[in-house]
Design an enzyme around this catalytic site. Sequence first.
Site, PDB file in Angstrom:
ATOM      1  CG  HIS A  63      84.658   4.027 -52.086  1.00  0.00           C
ATOM      2  ND1 HIS A  63      83.876   3.314 -52.951  1.00  0.00           N
ATOM      3  CD2 HIS A  63      85.401   3.126 -51.414  1.00  0.00           C
ATOM      4  CE1 HIS A  63      84.140   2.025 -52.807  1.00  0.00           C
ATOM      5  NE2 HIS A  63      85.061   1.890 -51.876  1.00  0.00           N
ATOM      6  CE1 TYR A 119      78.186   7.643 -45.833  1.00  0.00           C
ATOM      7  CE2 TYR A 119      80.439   7.888 -46.622  1.00  0.00           C
ATOM      8  CZ  TYR A 119      79.379   7.077 -46.270  1.00  0.00           C
ATOM      9  OH  TYR A 119      79.505   5.712 -46.348  1.00  0.00           O
ATOM     10  CE1 TYR A 167      74.850   4.257 -45.871  1.00  0.00           C
ATOM     11  CE2 TYR A 167      76.314   4.437 -47.772  1.00  0.00           C
ATOM     12  CZ  TYR A 167      76.130   4.399 -46.401  1.00  0.00           C
ATOM     13  OH  TYR A 167      77.213   4.499 -45.558  1.00  0.00           O
ATOM     14  N   PRO A 224      75.583   2.885 -37.381  1.00  0.00           N
ATOM     15  CG  PRO A 224      75.657   0.675 -38.117  1.00  0.00           C
ATOM     16  CD  PRO A 224      75.079   1.542 -37.045  1.00  0.00           C
ATOM     17  CE  LYS A 255      80.210  10.643 -40.727  1.00  0.00           C
ATOM     18  NZ  LYS A 255      81.312  11.278 -41.431  1.00  0.00           N
TER      19      LYS A 255
END
Length: 391
Positions: free
Chosen positions: A72, A384, A201, A294, A298
């Site tokens: 990704h 991230y 998201y 979540p 991480k």
Amino acid sequence: MRTRVAIIGAGPAGLLLSHLLGLAGVDSVLVERQSAEHVRSRIRAGILESSTVELLTEVGLGDRLARESLAHQGIYLQWPGHRHHLDFHDLVGRSVCVYGQTEVTLDLMRALAAAGRTAFYEASDVQPHDVESDRPFVTFTDADGTPQRLDAEVIAGCDGFHGPSRTAIPDSVRQTWERTYPFAWLGVLADVAPSTDDLIYAWHPDGFALHSMRSHHVSRLYLQVRPDEDLSEWSDDRIWTALATRFGAGIDGWELKTGPITEKSVLPMRSFVATPMRHGNLFLAGDAAHIVPPTGAKGLNLAVADVALLARALTALLTEGRTELADAYSDTALRRVWRCTHFSWWMTMMLHRHGDDFDARLQLSQLERVINSRAAARELAENYAGLAIGY
């Protein structure tokens, strides 16, 4: 029995520690209260940071990961009428991949079996003892009901939040910090191809939604719900309708693919950190020392970073007599833990609907800042995609 490192917990953290120590010639024994099948089938994290992928590859666990993981480039941030892609590779030169914790665990279990290392599953009454001495030991009852004693030079507590290791640190020494969030995730696995190339998201007035995936044929999706949500009230049709609404299905021709839902669960949201991560000859790693919501992806990556540091420290301690890495382990690990705890909290509070309309406007302002400022986007991407393990 005697070993050099007694590892309590045979989830990914304990299995990886055993693997890394084995490569360095350090003997270990794993003690796990659940069955091997239960450990192998637990549905947990699915996003691996670049540093996690690099480590697993370097230590011989990357073949299946390379074949079956989904690479990704970044993520989509979305709110009603807006969907923006953050390209991590462009922003920070790193990316992430989707490879479920179940798959990582399977790779580690196969490596354990191939190396012939010892593991006790379905152990009960597991307890570390004399952790402040140079002769710590672990007692437990094995799967056959036989009491066992495992003597070691070091005990590694990789036994999760509810395990006995953290509580072996005296109350006078141990400190904890905790934040419980007023929402949870309803997570589902569905036998349907993902509707997106990268994770989505989504902020929405009805609550947060996340579109993730486990493979080219299985999607992982989440909805913000109440912590006390009753799963029986969520039919498949209601779940798909809520997801379509929050993802804005139909906008610009995008559609949410639907299919059979094979698993449903409610995941509580909290942050938790315990210090120190070392007391005497007891070392904590993973969920035994910290929990993150979540949203920032991480949890598993933090456990891997802990274990990488711990394996180096224990190898130096037990093979060369060098103490500096072991002495610094807690402080070094906690620096990364607190950074990731902050990032997970920040992502959670930016994306989940809570409070009043004032809070909503602040959230939208922050989202707009991220997609309009390269500096803000880089900060999100750097965290991230993953900091260096030794951060």
